[in-house]
Scaffold this motif. Structure first.
Motif, PDB file in Angstrom:
ATOM      1  N   SER A 183       0.861  -1.178   0.000  1.00 13.71           N
ATOM      2  CA  SER A 183       0.000   0.000   0.000  1.00 13.71           C
ATOM      3  C   SER A 183       0.893   1.222   0.000  1.00 13.71           C
ATOM      4  CB  SER A 183      -0.904   0.007   1.234  1.00 13.71           C
ATOM      5  OG  SER A 183      -1.520   1.274   1.417  1.00 13.71           O
ATOM      6  N   LEU A 184       0.689   2.126  -0.941  1.00 12.01           N
ATOM      7  CA  LEU A 184       1.487   3.342  -1.069  1.00 12.01           C
ATOM      8  C   LEU A 184       0.708   4.537  -0.543  1.00 12.01           C
ATOM      9  CD1 LEU A 184       2.840   2.771  -4.704  1.00 12.01           C
ATOM     10  CD2 LEU A 184       3.907   2.083  -2.535  1.00 12.01           C
ATOM     11  N   ASP A 185       1.319   5.261   0.381  1.00 11.63           N
ATOM     12  CA  ASP A 185       0.713   6.482   0.942  1.00 11.63           C
ATOM     13  C   ASP A 185      -0.708   6.252   1.440  1.00 11.63           C
ATOM     14  OD1 ASP A 185       2.917   8.129   0.723  1.00 11.63           O
ATOM     15  OD2 ASP A 185       2.397   8.816  -1.291  1.00 11.63           O
ATOM     16  N   GLY A 186      -0.934   5.112   2.083  1.00 10.18           N
ATOM     17  CA  GLY A 186      -2.233   4.836   2.678  1.00 10.18           C
ATOM     18  C   GLY A 186      -3.305   4.408   1.708  1.00 10.18           C
ATOM     19  N   GLY A 187      -2.942   4.172   0.468  1.00 12.46           N
ATOM     20  CA  GLY A 187      -3.914   3.754  -0.533  1.00 12.46           C
ATOM     21  C   GLY A 187      -4.281   2.285  -0.378  1.00 12.46           C
ATOM     22  N   PRO A 188      -5.112   1.785  -1.279  1.00 10.57           N
ATOM     23  CA  PRO A 188      -5.539   0.394  -1.183  1.00 10.57           C
ATOM     24  C   PRO A 188      -4.366  -0.569  -1.395  1.00 10.57           C
ATOM     25  CG  PRO A 188      -6.247   1.350  -3.263  1.00 10.57           C
ATOM     26  CD  PRO A 188      -5.712   2.473  -2.445  1.00 10.57           C
ATOM     27  N   ARG A 210      23.702   0.816  -5.665  1.00  6.93           N
ATOM     28  CA  ARG A 210      22.821   1.974  -5.824  1.00  6.93           C
ATOM     29  C   ARG A 210      21.390   1.537  -6.117  1.00  6.93           C
ATOM     30  NH1 ARG A 210      25.059   6.704  -6.153  1.00  6.93           N
ATOM     31  NH2 ARG A 210      23.519   7.518  -7.647  1.00  6.93           N
ATOM     32  N   ILE A 211      20.830   0.791  -5.193  1.00  2.58           N
ATOM     33  CA  ILE A 211      19.510   0.197  -5.381  1.00  2.58           C
ATOM     34  C   ILE A 211      18.429   1.262  -5.542  1.00  2.58           C
ATOM     35  CG2 ILE A 211      19.153  -0.065  -2.883  1.00  2.58           C
ATOM     36  CD1 ILE A 211      17.899  -2.479  -5.640  1.00  2.58           C
ATOM     37  N   CYS A 212      18.541   2.361  -4.815  1.00  7.16           N
ATOM     38  CA  CYS A 212      17.597   3.490  -4.917  1.00  7.16           C
ATOM     39  C   CYS A 212      18.401   4.705  -5.375  1.00  7.16           C
ATOM     40  CB  CYS A 212      16.911   3.741  -3.577  1.00  7.16           C
ATOM     41  SG  CYS A 212      15.962   2.327  -2.962  1.00  7.16           S
ATOM     42  N   ALA A 213      18.936   4.611  -6.581  1.00  6.91           N
ATOM     43  CA  ALA A 213      20.015   5.503  -7.031  1.00  6.91           C
ATOM     44  C   ALA A 213      19.669   6.980  -6.973  1.00  6.91           C
ATOM     45  CB  ALA A 213      20.435   5.121  -8.450  1.00  6.91           C
ATOM     46  N   ASP A 218      16.819  14.622   1.830  1.00  3.63           N
ATOM     47  CA  ASP A 218      16.112  15.744   2.445  1.00  3.63           C
ATOM     48  C   ASP A 218      14.945  16.231   1.589  1.00  3.63           C
ATOM     49  OD1 ASP A 218      17.582  16.884   0.422  1.00  3.63           O
ATOM     50  OD2 ASP A 218      18.515  18.426   1.660  1.00  3.63           O
ATOM     51  N   ASP A 219      14.299  15.293   0.857  1.00  2.00           N
ATOM     52  CA  ASP A 219      13.172  15.681   0.010  1.00  2.00           C
ATOM     53  C   ASP A 219      11.820  15.270   0.573  1.00  2.00           C
ATOM     54  OD1 ASP A 219      13.318  12.951  -0.362  1.00  2.00           O
ATOM     55  OD2 ASP A 219      13.292  13.025  -2.557  1.00  2.00           O
ATOM     56  N   GLY A 220      11.818  14.658   1.775  1.00  2.00           N
ATOM     57  CA  GLY A 220      10.565  14.262   2.403  1.00  2.00           C
ATOM     58  C   GLY A 220       9.909  13.037   1.800  1.00  2.00           C
ATOM     59  N   LEU A 221      10.637  12.309   0.934  1.00  2.00           N
ATOM     60  CA  LEU A 221      10.061  11.160   0.247  1.00  2.00           C
ATOM     61  C   LEU A 221      11.016   9.966   0.252  1.00  2.00           C
ATOM     62  CD1 LEU A 221       8.687  12.924  -2.952  1.00  2.00           C
ATOM     63  CD2 LEU A 221       7.316  12.104  -1.016  1.00  2.00           C
ATOM     64  N   PHE A 222      10.440   8.764   0.274  1.00  2.00           N
ATOM     65  CA  PHE A 222      11.188   7.555  -0.036  1.00  2.00           C
ATOM     66  C   PHE A 222      11.234   7.367  -1.549  1.00  2.00           C
ATOM     67  CE2 PHE A 222       9.349   5.623   4.058  1.00  2.00           C
ATOM     68  CZ  PHE A 222      10.519   5.799   4.785  1.00  2.00           C
ATOM     69  N   VAL A 253      11.995  -3.165 -13.548  1.00  2.00           N
ATOM     70  CA  VAL A 253      12.176  -2.329 -12.361  1.00  2.00           C
ATOM     71  C   VAL A 253      11.238  -1.121 -12.423  1.00  2.00           C
ATOM     72  CG1 VAL A 253      13.808  -0.926 -11.031  1.00  2.00           C
ATOM     73  CG2 VAL A 253      14.593  -3.029 -12.147  1.00  2.00           C
ATOM     74  N   THR A 254      10.556  -0.859 -11.307  1.00  2.00           N
ATOM     75  CA  THR A 254       9.739   0.347 -11.186  1.00  2.00           C
ATOM     76  C   THR A 254      10.138   1.095  -9.917  1.00  2.00           C
ATOM     77  OG1 THR A 254       7.984  -0.885 -10.061  1.00  2.00           O
ATOM     78  CG2 THR A 254       7.751  -0.574 -12.431  1.00  2.00           C
ATOM     79  N   VAL A 255       9.943   2.407  -9.922  1.00  2.00           N
ATOM     80  CA  VAL A 255      10.274   3.252  -8.769  1.00  2.00           C
ATOM     81  C   VAL A 255       9.044   4.063  -8.390  1.00  2.00           C
ATOM     82  CG1 VAL A 255      11.713   5.133  -7.893  1.00  2.00           C
ATOM     83  CG2 VAL A 255      12.712   3.397  -9.395  1.00  2.00           C
ATOM     84  N   HIS A 256       8.737   4.097  -7.101  1.00  2.00           N
ATOM     85  CA  HIS A 256       7.644   4.914  -6.577  1.00  2.00           C
ATOM     86  C   HIS A 256       8.229   5.911  -5.587  1.00  2.00           C
ATOM     87  CE1 HIS A 256       4.853   1.838  -8.138  1.00  2.00           C
ATOM     88  NE2 HIS A 256       5.696   0.958  -7.623  1.00  2.00           N
ATOM     89  N   ARG A 257       7.778   7.155  -5.642  1.00  2.00           N
ATOM     90  CA  ARG A 257       8.191   8.152  -4.640  1.00  2.00           C
ATOM     91  C   ARG A 257       7.001   8.408  -3.727  1.00  2.00           C
ATOM     92  NH1 ARG A 257      11.418   9.943  -9.082  1.00  2.00           N
ATOM     93  NH2 ARG A 257      13.602   9.658  -8.482  1.00  2.00           N
ATOM     94  N   VAL A 258       7.174   8.046  -2.468  1.00  2.00           N
ATOM     95  CA  VAL A 258       6.050   8.063  -1.532  1.00  2.00           C
ATOM     96  C   VAL A 258       6.515   8.556  -0.162  1.00  2.00           C
ATOM     97  CG1 VAL A 258       4.877   6.163  -2.719  1.00  2.00           C
ATOM     98  CG2 VAL A 258       6.434   5.653  -0.814  1.00  2.00           C
ATOM     99  N   CYS A 259       5.542   8.959   0.640  1.00  2.00           N
ATOM    100  CA  CYS A 259       5.813   9.323   2.035  1.00  2.00           C
ATOM    101  C   CYS A 259       5.748   8.110   2.957  1.00  2.00           C
ATOM    102  CB  CYS A 259       4.800  10.366   2.509  1.00  2.00           C
ATOM    103  SG  CYS A 259       4.846  11.923   1.608  1.00  2.00           S
ATOM    104  N   SER A 260       4.973   7.098   2.560  1.00  2.00           N
ATOM    105  CA  SER A 260       4.863   5.904   3.397  1.00  2.00           C
ATOM    106  C   SER A 260       4.532   4.703   2.535  1.00  2.00           C
ATOM    107  CB  SER A 260       3.780   6.080   4.479  1.00  2.00           C
ATOM    108  OG  SER A 260       2.494   6.139   3.891  1.00  2.00           O
ATOM    109  N   ILE A 261       4.884   3.526   3.052  1.00  2.00           N
ATOM    110  CA  ILE A 261       4.590   2.281   2.360  1.00  2.00           C
ATOM    111  C   ILE A 261       4.335   1.185   3.391  1.00  2.00           C
ATOM    112  CG2 ILE A 261       7.062   1.783   2.127  1.00  2.00           C
ATOM    113  CD1 ILE A 261       6.346   0.178  -0.430  1.00  2.00           C
ATOM    114  N   ALA A 262       3.303   0.398   3.152  1.00  2.00           N
ATOM    115  CA  ALA A 262       3.038  -0.799   3.940  1.00  2.00           C
ATOM    116  C   ALA A 262       3.356  -2.002   3.064  1.00  2.00           C
ATOM    117  CB  ALA A 262       1.579  -0.838   4.394  1.00  2.00           C
TER     118      ALA A 262
END
Length: 304
Positions: A183-188, A210-213, A218-222, A253-262
């Motif tokens: 779940s990304l940013d509290g979504g389903p 460099r897995i998360c290259a 300091d950008d507030g995101l994963f 490979v896909t990349v998501h920029r999020v504040c939270s992840i479950a």
């Protein structure tokens, strides 16, 4: 800023480099006029307790000497406080220091940098990841990479980097994709088949992979890197690209920029900053400005 600071030392880091590194780092700080108190622990729990006592007691800075494990302990002590963290990286991986652009295996230079930052007020706020009460600075790993860690930790008969090379080969032989729910940013929640999911506050793990290259601290995101369902042959093609970060352009490979992840999965242990975090499921949250560090301007994604 008080002139009394605390040197937080792991004497066993980097096959004994921690003990040797403490002296030149301390000398550089004392030469700059600081009073240095050294904290050693009998074990990780005792070391953390002592570091937290130093922070609560008003130390001017906590200067961690060791590898990523020591930096992880230090983050538990300084996160959410105004006490700045200095980094003297002398371990095996040093991914936290690398992401911050700090000197690596040069304790005198790291000590001078910390002293100059303290005197000049060069303190930067960085984000940290949080899972429950645990903080992390670099990358949270889950999947193929964490299983390599599990296997490597069981290999008591061999040490160093070779141990993890052997663990990679063994895990490749047993490789199969993992069924995740995320779940990304509290979504389903959605179900995916994937090889690994890495949650990056920093860009690297495993000593420079460099897995998360493109992650910025300091950008507030994963930056969440998902290596999808792929064959063993594809994984063998993708995995070497991690050292340069070019794996991010591969179709699997896909990349998501999020504040939270479950993240949920059966039989998968998560690691954060190279240390065991516990079995999934978990929820990781990026906390902006959670720690203050002494040192240079943070490198951007293109700085390497």
């Amino acid at each position: 800023m008080t002139s009394e600071i605390t040197l937080f030392v792991n004497p066993t880091a980097g096959r004994g480099r921690g003990a040797h590194a403490a002296q030149p780092a301390a000398s550089a700080l004392r030469a700059a006029g600081f009073s240095v108190r050294t904290v050693l622990g009998e074990d990780a729990d005792d070391a953390l307790r002592r570091a937290r006592e130093a922070v609560a007691g008003g130390t001017g800075a906590l200067i961690a000497v060791g590898g990523d494990g020591m930096m992880s302990l230090a983050l538990q002590a300084v996160a959410g406080t105004l006490t700045p963290l200095g980094v003297v990286a002398v371990g095996t991986g040093n991914d936290f220091a690398r992401a911050l652009g700090m000197p690596i295996r040069d304790p005198a230079a790291a000590g001078r940098l910390a002293a100059e930052a303290l005197k000049g007020g060069a303190v930067r706020e960085i984000d940290l990841g949080r899972v429950g009460e645990r903080w992390f600075g670099s990358v949270l790993a889950s999947g193929f990479d964490s299983r390599v860690n599990d296997r490597g930790n069981r290999m008591r008969w061999v040490g160093g980097r070779f141990k993890y090379d052997l663990a990679i080969l063994a895990e490749l032989a047993a490789f199969k994709p993992i069924s995740y729910r995320i779940s990304l940013d509290g979504g389903p929640f959605r179900e995916i088949e994937a090889t690994l999911i890495a949650v990056g506050n920093g860009s690297t793990y495993g000593g420079g992979m460099r897995i998360c290259a493109d992650a910025v601290m300091d950008d507030g995101l994963f930056d969440v890197t998902v290596v999808g369902d792929c064959s063993r042959t594809t994984l063998l093609k993708v995995f070497p690209k991690v050292y340069k970060g070019t794996h991010l352009g591969h179709p699997v490979v896909t990349v998501h920029r999020v504040c939270s992840i479950a993240i949920e999965a059966v039989g998968v242990t998560a690691y954060a900053d190279g240390e065991p975090l516990g079995p999934l499921p978990l929820t990781a949250t990026c906390v902006p400005g959670a720690a203050r560090v002494l040192g240079p301007v943070l490198p951007g994604p293109s700085d390497g």
